[in-house]
Scaffold this active site. Sequence first.
Site, mmCIF file in Angstrom:
data_model
loop_
_atom_site.group_PDB
_atom_site.id
_atom_site.type_symbol
_atom_site.label_atom_id
_atom_site.label_comp_id
_atom_site.label_asym_id
_atom_site.label_seq_id
_atom_site.Cartn_x
_atom_site.Cartn_y
_atom_site.Cartn_z
ATOM 1 N N PRO A 161 -4.972 0.688 18.632
ATOM 2 C CA PRO A 161 -4.718 0.141 17.288
ATOM 3 C C PRO A 161 -4.696 1.172 16.161
ATOM 4 O O PRO A 161 -4.300 0.833 15.041
ATOM 5 C CB PRO A 161 -5.862 -0.858 17.085
ATOM 6 N N LYS A 217 0.384 0.052 15.206
ATOM 7 C CA LYS A 217 1.778 0.021 15.660
ATOM 8 C C LYS A 217 2.107 -1.152 16.588
ATOM 9 O O LYS A 217 3.275 -1.343 16.937
ATOM 10 C CB LYS A 217 2.121 1.348 16.368
ATOM 11 N N TYR A 234 -9.458 5.412 7.102
ATOM 12 C CA TYR A 234 -9.645 5.803 8.500
ATOM 13 C C TYR A 234 -10.688 6.907 8.484
ATOM 14 O O TYR A 234 -10.466 7.961 7.868
ATOM 15 C CB TYR A 234 -8.348 6.343 9.094
ATOM 16 N N TYR A 254 3.612 6.710 10.005
ATOM 17 C CA TYR A 254 2.799 5.544 9.641
ATOM 18 C C TYR A 254 3.665 4.429 9.057
ATOM 19 O O TYR A 254 3.496 3.255 9.401
ATOM 20 C CB TYR A 254 1.688 5.950 8.656
ATOM 21 N N HIS A 305 0.843 -1.202 0.000
ATOM 22 C CA HIS A 305 0.000 0.000 0.000
ATOM 23 C C HIS A 305 0.873 1.245 0.000
ATOM 24 O O HIS A 305 1.674 1.445 0.906
ATOM 25 C CB HIS A 305 -0.919 0.016 1.237
HETATM 26 C C1 PHB Z 1 -6.437 -4.257 10.699
HETATM 27 O O1 PHB Z 1 -6.341 -4.577 9.516
HETATM 28 O O2 PHB Z 1 -6.914 -5.027 11.540
HETATM 29 C C2 PHB Z 1 -5.985 -2.909 11.121
HETATM 30 C C3 PHB Z 1 -5.396 -2.073 10.195
HETATM 31 C C4 PHB Z 1 -4.989 -0.807 10.563
HETATM 32 C C5 PHB Z 1 -5.153 -0.389 11.865
HETATM 33 C C6 PHB Z 1 -5.719 -1.222 12.814
HETATM 34 C C7 PHB Z 1 -6.140 -2.493 12.440
HETATM 35 O O3 PHB Z 1 -4.751 0.855 12.214
#
Ligand code: PHB
Length: 389
Positions: free
Chosen positions: A292, A296, A200, A384, A72
């Site tokens: 989450p 990280k 997000y 990130y 990505h």
């Molecule tokens: C996930 O794919 O479970 C996931 C991805 C990004 C995040 C948190 C969880 O920031």
Amino acid sequence: MNTQIVIIGGGPSGLLLSQLLDKRGIDSIVLERKTKDYVLGRIRAGVLEQGLVRLMEEAGCADRLHAEGFTHDGTLISFGDEMFRIDFTKHTGTPVVVYGQTEVTRDLYDAREAAGGKIEFNVKDVVINGADTDAPFVTYTVAGETRKIDCDFVAGCDGFHGVSRKTIPDDVRREYEKVYPFGWLGILSETPPVSHELIYANSPRGFALASMRNDNLCRYYIQCSLDDTIDDWSDDAFWDEFKKRIPAQQAARLITGQSIEKSIAPLRSFVTEPMRWGRLFLCGDAAHIVPPTGAKGLNTAASDVHYLYNGLRDYYENNSSDGIDAYSAKALSRIWKAERFSWWFSALMHRYPDQTEFDQRIQVAELEFLRSNDAAQKAMAENYVGLPY
Ligand code: PHB
Ligand code: APR
């Protein structure tokens, strides 16, 4: 029994460390409280920084990750119906790899098994003895029998609820914690991803995240109340709420389906200091937890493993203690930056129960600044994709 390193915990931290050490001829034994199936049943975030990808390569475990992981180059951020993209590759030259943590762990188990690695499952009553002496040893019981392993060092990779952290005396250990006033309700569904990249979403109804595992497996989350249980959320209720939190255009093309897993996780920031006590080293969730937002968790565990593995190599290959002596300070310096990033990103994206209208205006201003400001995007992208080790 004896070994060079006793590794407590057969999660991703313990397995990666054991596999890397084995590549350098350093012997270890992993002690895991649960079964392998139990460990592989846990669903966790699936975004890998390049640092972790490189460690998996060095461990000889990256073939499937390269074949099946998604690269990505950026991520999408929405607020209401507005959406913008942060381009990781443009800002940092580095993408991330989307590949489930369960798969990382499975690859590490496969590699340990292929190499004849020693892993004891179903161990109970693990006690770390003499960590502040030159002759540490670990005792435990398995199938009713008590065993003892003498070792040079102990790696505490036993997660937040393990014994390792608590082995460090109270008057030495300092803990820093922030508990967030909400949780994440997550579902896994066998449907195609709504978007090629993660979304997000900040919405007046709360945060949502669209993530994925592969072309026909999605991981979606919504912020929920800490009082909620999964029984409060039917699949239909989840999808209805999720659609209201992402931009209308994406909601219109979302393909929904039956959930194959559903769970609620609380959000917490936590750091313990120091990460070394005598011959005991803490790694991963045993020493720190992040919310989450920004994925990280596994990546901070990986940087600990990197510092500890290199410190131990230095000790055994060059007869130098410099690396292990610097371990706690080096690991913590990077951990705190990841803590800061996940705290910031959580604060930016969630609705807080006590948030005032002023706070909400500030949140929107910050989102607009991030959307329009190249330097802010670069800072976000650098964090990130992962700060350098
Ligand atoms: C996930 O794919 O479970 C996931 C991805 C990004 C995040 C948190 C969880 O920031
Ligand atoms: N004795 C032996 N094993 C133990 C003990 C104990 N007393 N206590 C806990 N364990 C085991 C757990 O069963 C678990 O399998 O230690 C392992 C710790 O694994 P994780 O909790 O996954 O922690 P870590 O390997 O540091 O991984 C960090 O993975 O779990 C995610 O959220 C976490 O993303 C983060 C990353």
